[in-house]
Structure formats: structure tokens, C-alpha cells
Design a protein around this motif. Structure first.
Motif, short mmCIF file in Angstrom:
data_model
loop_
_atom_site.label_atom_id
_atom_site.label_comp_id
_atom_site.label_asym_id
_atom_site.label_seq_id
_atom_site.Cartn_x
_atom_site.Cartn_y
_atom_site.Cartn_z
N LEU A 76 -0.47 -5.72 7.49
CA LEU A 76 -0.53 -4.45 8.67
C LEU A 76 -0.37 -5.03 9.96
N PHE A 77 -0.59 -6.43 10.04
CA PHE A 77 -0.44 -7.11 11.46
C PHE A 77 0.88 -6.83 12.18
N ASP A 78 1.92 -6.20 11.37
CA ASP A 78 3.08 -5.82 11.71
C ASP A 78 3.08 -4.37 12.26
N GLY A 79 2.15 -3.69 12.05
CA GLY A 79 2.08 -2.17 12.41
C GLY A 79 1.56 -1.51 11.15
N GLU A 80 1.29 -0.28 11.52
CA GLU A 80 0.62 0.69 10.32
C GLU A 80 1.57 0.96 9.17
N LYS A 81 0.97 1.07 8.18
CA LYS A 81 1.82 1.35 6.84
C LYS A 81 0.83 2.07 5.83
N ASN A 82 1.68 2.96 4.96
CA ASN A 82 1.27 3.79 4.14
C ASN A 82 0.84 2.93 2.63
N VAL A 83 0.55 3.33 1.77
CA VAL A 83 0.16 2.87 0.64
C VAL A 83 1.28 2.30 -0.17
N ASN A 84 2.40 3.20 -0.09
CA ASN A 84 3.67 3.19 -0.94
C ASN A 84 4.29 1.93 -0.21
N ALA A 85 4.27 1.78 1.00
CA ALA A 85 4.91 0.63 1.63
C ALA A 85 4.24 -0.69 1.25
N LEU A 86 2.91 -0.74 1.43
CA LEU A 86 2.16 -1.88 0.77
C LEU A 86 2.33 -2.13 -0.44
N VAL A 87 2.71 -1.34 -1.53
CA VAL A 87 2.62 -1.84 -2.70
C VAL A 87 4.04 -2.37 -2.91
N GLU A 88 5.14 -1.64 -2.15
CA GLU A 88 6.55 -2.30 -2.17
C GLU A 88 6.49 -4.02 -1.76
N LEU A 89 5.72 -3.92 -0.53
CA LEU A 89 5.71 -5.39 0.09
C LEU A 89 4.93 -6.33 -0.54
N THR A 90 4.08 -5.92 -1.39
CA THR A 90 2.94 -6.80 -2.13
C THR A 90 3.46 -6.97 -3.30
N GLY A 91 3.87 -6.25 -3.96
CA GLY A 91 4.09 -6.15 -5.68
C GLY A 91 2.98 -5.72 -6.37
N GLY A 92 1.83 -5.41 -5.52
CA GLY A 92 0.56 -4.85 -6.22
C GLY A 92 0.82 -3.47 -6.88
N THR A 93 -0.23 -3.18 -7.72
CA THR A 93 -0.27 -1.59 -8.10
C THR A 93 -0.70 -0.69 -6.98
N GLN A 94 -0.38 0.62 -7.17
CA GLN A 94 -0.98 1.43 -6.04
C GLN A 94 -2.34 1.56 -6.42
N ALA A 95 -2.91 1.67 -7.45
CA ALA A 95 -4.47 1.63 -7.84
C ALA A 95 -5.01 0.55 -6.93
N ASN A 96 -4.70 -0.66 -7.30
CA ASN A 96 -5.28 -1.76 -6.58
C ASN A 96 -5.13 -1.77 -4.94
N ILE A 97 -3.92 -1.59 -4.52
CA ILE A 97 -3.82 -1.53 -3.10
C ILE A 97 -4.52 -0.48 -2.58
N SER A 98 -4.89 0.68 -3.31
CA SER A 98 -5.69 1.78 -2.66
C SER A 98 -7.16 1.44 -2.57
N ARG A 99 -7.54 0.60 -3.55
CA ARG A 99 -8.85 0.34 -3.84
C ARG A 99 -9.18 -0.80 -2.82
N HIS A 100 -8.17 -1.92 -2.29
CA HIS A 100 -8.46 -2.62 -1.15
C HIS A 100 -8.65 -1.88 0.03
N LEU A 101 -7.69 -0.94 0.11
CA LEU A 101 -7.57 -0.43 1.62
C LEU A 101 -9.00 0.80 1.82
N GLN A 102 -9.13 1.18 0.61
CA GLN A 102 -10.74 2.05 0.86
C GLN A 102 -11.80 0.88 1.21
N THR A 103 -11.81 -0.27 0.58
CA THR A 103 -12.68 -1.21 0.79
C THR A 103 -12.80 -1.68 2.24
N LEU A 104 -11.61 -1.88 2.66
CA LEU A 104 -11.29 -2.30 4.28
C LEU A 104 -11.73 -1.17 5.14
N THR A 105 -11.36 -0.08 4.93
CA THR A 105 -11.67 1.04 5.42
C THR A 105 -13.10 1.39 5.79
#
Length: 79
Positions: A2-31
Motif C-alpha cells: 500500500l505504500f505505492d497507493g491505495e488498493k482493493n482486496v483483489n489487487a492485494l491478493v494478486e500482488l501477494t499471492g495470498g488468499t482473499q480471506a487472509n488478505i481481508s483479515r489482515h486489512l480488517q486488523t490493520l483498519t
């Protein structure tokens, strides 16, 4: 990612190779921790850094941890 700018969950899943559930959980915690903010646009939610200085803080913490782990790895290699 996210240091390169805002992103949605799908973009983060694609960039990291993580699962949508895992990425969403991390984003929820950070939010919830108030490190990130979210912006809704239609059906998509975009996440971004709450404070511009977060990058400096992250680099400081991560750099310190990297030095510590590198030093520890050197100790274990010698044995």
C-alpha cells in the motif's frame, strides 16, 4: 504493497499471492488498529495508509528486525 497507493482486496491478493480471506483479515486488523483507512467506491473497498509517515516507521522497524535476524542467523551458522 500500500505504500505505492491505495488498493482493493483483489489487487492485494494478486500482488501477494495470498488468499482473499487472509488478505481481508489482515486489512480488517490493520483498519481496526487505525493504521489503514478504507474508501468505498461502488462495490469495491480501497485501503490506504492513514498517515503519510507510516512508511518511515515501517522502514525503521523492519530495518531493525532485519538486522537482528541477520545477526542471529550468523550466530546459528557458526555453531
Amino acid at each position: 504493497m500500500l505504500f505505492d497507493g491505495e488498493k482493493n482486496v483483489n489487487a492485494l491478493v494478486e500482488l501477494t499471492g495470498g488468499t482473499q480471506a487472509n488478505i481481508s483479515r489482515h486489512l480488517q486488523t490493520l483498519t481496526e488498529s487505525r493504521l489503514l483507512r478504507r474508501r468505498k467506491e461502488g462495490l469495491q473497498v480501497f485501503f490506504y495508509h492513514r498517515r503519510p509517515d507510516d512508511l518511515k516507521l515501517c522502514e525503521l522497524v523492519c530495518g531493525s528486525l532485519e538486522k537482528e535476524h541477520t545477526a542471529m542467523a550468523g550466530v546459528f551458522r557458526r555453531e
